[in-house]
Scaffold this active site. Structure first.
Site, mmCIF file in Angstrom:
data_model
loop_
_atom_site.group_PDB
_atom_site.id
_atom_site.type_symbol
_atom_site.label_atom_id
_atom_site.label_comp_id
_atom_site.label_asym_id
_atom_site.label_seq_id
_atom_site.Cartn_x
_atom_site.Cartn_y
_atom_site.Cartn_z
ATOM 1 N N HIS A 102 0.798 -1.229 0.000
ATOM 2 C CA HIS A 102 0.000 0.000 0.000
ATOM 3 C C HIS A 102 0.832 1.282 0.000
ATOM 4 O O HIS A 102 0.298 2.366 -0.152
ATOM 5 C CB HIS A 102 -0.930 0.042 1.215
ATOM 6 C CG HIS A 102 -0.212 0.363 2.501
ATOM 7 N ND1 HIS A 102 0.555 -0.542 3.154
ATOM 8 C CD2 HIS A 102 -0.128 1.509 3.219
ATOM 9 C CE1 HIS A 102 1.067 0.013 4.241
ATOM 10 N NE2 HIS A 102 0.672 1.264 4.306
HETATM 11 C C1 UD1 Z 1 -2.104 5.275 6.241
HETATM 12 C C2 UD1 Z 1 -0.830 5.691 6.982
HETATM 13 C C3 UD1 Z 1 0.225 4.605 6.826
HETATM 14 C C4 UD1 Z 1 -0.314 3.249 7.236
HETATM 15 C C5 UD1 Z 1 -1.577 2.964 6.447
HETATM 16 C C6 UD1 Z 1 -2.183 1.633 6.815
HETATM 17 C C7 UD1 Z 1 -0.272 8.101 7.038
HETATM 18 C C8 UD1 Z 1 0.606 9.136 6.490
HETATM 19 N N1 UD1 Z 1 -0.245 6.904 6.413
HETATM 20 O O1 UD1 Z 1 -1.816 5.255 4.866
HETATM 21 O O2 UD1 Z 1 1.327 4.913 7.643
HETATM 22 O O3 UD1 Z 1 0.655 2.251 6.968
HETATM 23 O O4 UD1 Z 1 -2.524 4.010 6.721
HETATM 24 O O5 UD1 Z 1 -3.348 1.410 6.118
HETATM 25 O O6 UD1 Z 1 -0.974 8.333 7.994
HETATM 26 N N2 UD1 Z 1 -9.264 4.874 2.086
HETATM 27 C C9 UD1 Z 1 -10.450 4.203 1.999
HETATM 28 N N3 UD1 Z 1 -11.036 3.781 3.143
HETATM 29 C C10 UD1 Z 1 -10.486 4.011 4.368
HETATM 30 C C11 UD1 Z 1 -9.261 4.693 4.436
HETATM 31 C C12 UD1 Z 1 -8.659 5.117 3.293
HETATM 32 O O7 UD1 Z 1 -10.974 3.965 0.920
HETATM 33 O O8 UD1 Z 1 -11.064 3.599 5.387
HETATM 34 C C13 UD1 Z 1 -8.622 5.355 0.858
HETATM 35 C C14 UD1 Z 1 -8.515 6.866 0.867
HETATM 36 O O9 UD1 Z 1 -9.609 7.432 0.257
HETATM 37 C C15 UD1 Z 1 -7.233 7.131 0.147
HETATM 38 C C16 UD1 Z 1 -6.422 5.871 0.356
HETATM 39 O O10 UD1 Z 1 -7.283 4.865 0.849
HETATM 40 O O11 UD1 Z 1 -7.450 7.297 -1.213
HETATM 41 C C17 UD1 Z 1 -5.276 6.132 1.284
HETATM 42 O O12 UD1 Z 1 -5.708 6.404 2.609
HETATM 43 P P1 UD1 Z 1 -4.877 7.329 3.608
HETATM 44 O O13 UD1 Z 1 -5.516 7.257 4.938
HETATM 45 O O14 UD1 Z 1 -4.648 8.644 3.033
HETATM 46 O O15 UD1 Z 1 -3.448 6.681 3.714
HETATM 47 P P2 UD1 Z 1 -2.965 5.167 3.747
HETATM 48 O O16 UD1 Z 1 -2.321 4.867 2.455
HETATM 49 O O17 UD1 Z 1 -4.054 4.242 4.219
#
Ligand code: UD1
Length: 394
Positions: free
Chosen positions: A222
């Site tokens: 991820h």
């Molecule tokens: C975050 C953390 C990372 C951790 C990871 C575990 C930061 C900087 N990064 O990254 O350290 O390893 O979580 O998962 O805090 N999304 C969904 N549903 C959700 C959450 C997110 O669809 O419940 C989508 C968001 O819309 C976004 C993408 O996933 O497009 C990334 O989510 P985001 O929370 O920004 O960062 P992660 O990559 O999950």
């Protein structure tokens, strides 16, 4: 004493669960501790958040800031604005933050602006890679925190090298392993087949010819460094589909970020139709541990899984060029080797690793009792009168 602890994203939940349990124990028996749990709402899908609260028996958050998705600036800014209001209303003695996600950084900054003490659980980890958002979160959080609780001696050493005063640093062990130990038996009781059947990714089906009782690899991916750039993500996917998956089936719980990127690069159709890739929705804590215990090899870019592989003994290829968790590396008797995202290097290590056996190892103080040491450290660092502290710790 009043404590507000903060969670935001999936890797925080398994760190806060044992802390809250230990707080309750201390509070009932020895000292009045008032605790509020704040969820920033960075992760909001049921499978990324609520499922972990249920599985790990974490009480419902007292406050949810509902910051949701967005750019880093949006997430950090929204969290700060909302968390400031919480602090002004509740005026805690301590804010406890865990790990290195955006919630960790933003809540630390605001707490310090309001002169509230911050305790950082999992302090001192350093990858040295300033392109990782988590590295910036770690650096800023540690620079501002009053109590820095480290999972291993290497992390304590990192803090000393940066000039952190000795009295702020406590080596307490790895709190994730408290959760692992408390939940291992339950995980072992699950059947691999039902974990897979109950979690098949939406829009995909289980490739029929895969014998699920046999050897498999387990994968998670991820990190922006692996999934955000087409020139890195596409060759990686080709290797997985054309080579790795011909050796053994690969079970892959897909992170929402990764699915979005595969769709963007036009790879989703190929990946979901591949006969040896078993795509799952993001799975629960026990389900992941069950698959980890049975896996021949792990391919991952997750820091937490590196640590769990170390204790469970699963040979682990870490798809990163650096790690903030060097204690998990094979050179330190761990289970993990850094393979970056260069396909030649991954190929070489992947085929070598297939002939390796499981080799569990347990770094110092990864003993399942870290949460208790953390609560003791907070109480000892609290401005209470000397004999009151002695009573509490008796
Ligand atoms: C975050 C953390 C990372 C951790 C990871 C575990 C930061 C900087 N990064 O990254 O350290 O390893 O979580 O998962 O805090 N999304 C969904 N549903 C959700 C959450 C997110 O669809 O419940 C989508 C968001 O819309 C976004 C993408 O996933 O497009 C990334 O989510 P985001 O929370 O920004 O960062 P992660 O990559 O999950």
């Amino acid at each position: 004493m009043k404590i507000i602890s903060v969670v935001g994203a999936r890797p925080n939940f398994m760190k806060i669960a044992p802390f809250i349990k230990a707080l309750k124990k201390f509070s009932n028996e020895k000292v009045q501790i008032q605790h509020l749990l704040v969820h920033t709402g960075q992760h909001y899908d049921v499978r990324m958040s609520e499922a972990f609260f249920r599985a790990l028996d974490i009480p419902q958050p007292d406050i949810n800031l509902q910051v949701g998705s967005g750019s880093h600036a949006e997430q950090l800014g929204r969290t700060m604005i909302a968390f400031e209001k919480v602090l002004l209303e509740h005026k805690p003695d301590w804010v406890v933050v865990v790990g290195d996600v955006n919630a960790t950084l933003s809540c630390t900054v605001i707490a310090k602006r309001l002169h509230i003490k911050v305790c950082h659980i999992e302090a001192g980890l350093r990858s040295g890679d300033m392109r990782m958002p988590e590295e910036i979160n770690r650096l800023v959080t540690d620079r501002l925190s009053d109590l820095l609780l480290t999972p291993d001696r290497l992390s304590s050493e990192n803090l000393r090298k940066e000039g952190t005063p000795e009295e702020k640093i406590r080596f307490v062990g790895n709190i994730m392993i408290d959760t692992l130990e408390a939940n291992k038996e339950k995980a072992q009781g699950l059947s691999i087949k039902s974990v897979i059947h109950n979690n098949i990714a939406e829009g995909t089906s289980l490739p029929t010819e895969i014998p699920l009782d046999e050897t498999y690899a387990l994968m998670t991916l991820h990190r922006p460094s692996n999934v955000d750039h087409e020139d890195i993500c596409v060759p990686l996917m080709k290797f997985l589909m054309d080579e790795a998956a011909s050796e053994l089936p690969i079970i892959w719980p897909i992170h929402p970020r990764t699915k979005k990127q595969l769709q963007l690069f036009g790879l989703w159709g190929l990946v979901k139709g591949h006969p040896s890739l078993i795509l799952l929705e993001p799975i629960g804590y026990h389900e992941m541990m069950r698959l980890n215990i049975g896996a021949k090899v792990m391919l991952t870019d997750s820091g937490g899984l590196q640590e769990e592989c170390c204790v469970l003994g699963t040979p682990c290829l870490t798809l990163r060029w650096n790690t903030e968790r060097p204690i998990t590396l094979r050179e330190n008797d761990g289970a993990s080797v850094l393979v970056g995202n260069n396909v030649d290097r991954i190929r070489k290590e992947f085929f070598q690793t297939l002939s390796m056996n499981r080799q569990p190892s347990r770094p110092e103080l990864w003993d399942g009792h870290t949460a208790q040491r953390i609560v003791e450290a907070i109480i000892e660092s609290s401005p209470m009168v000397e004999n009151e502290i002695q009573n509490v710790l008796k």
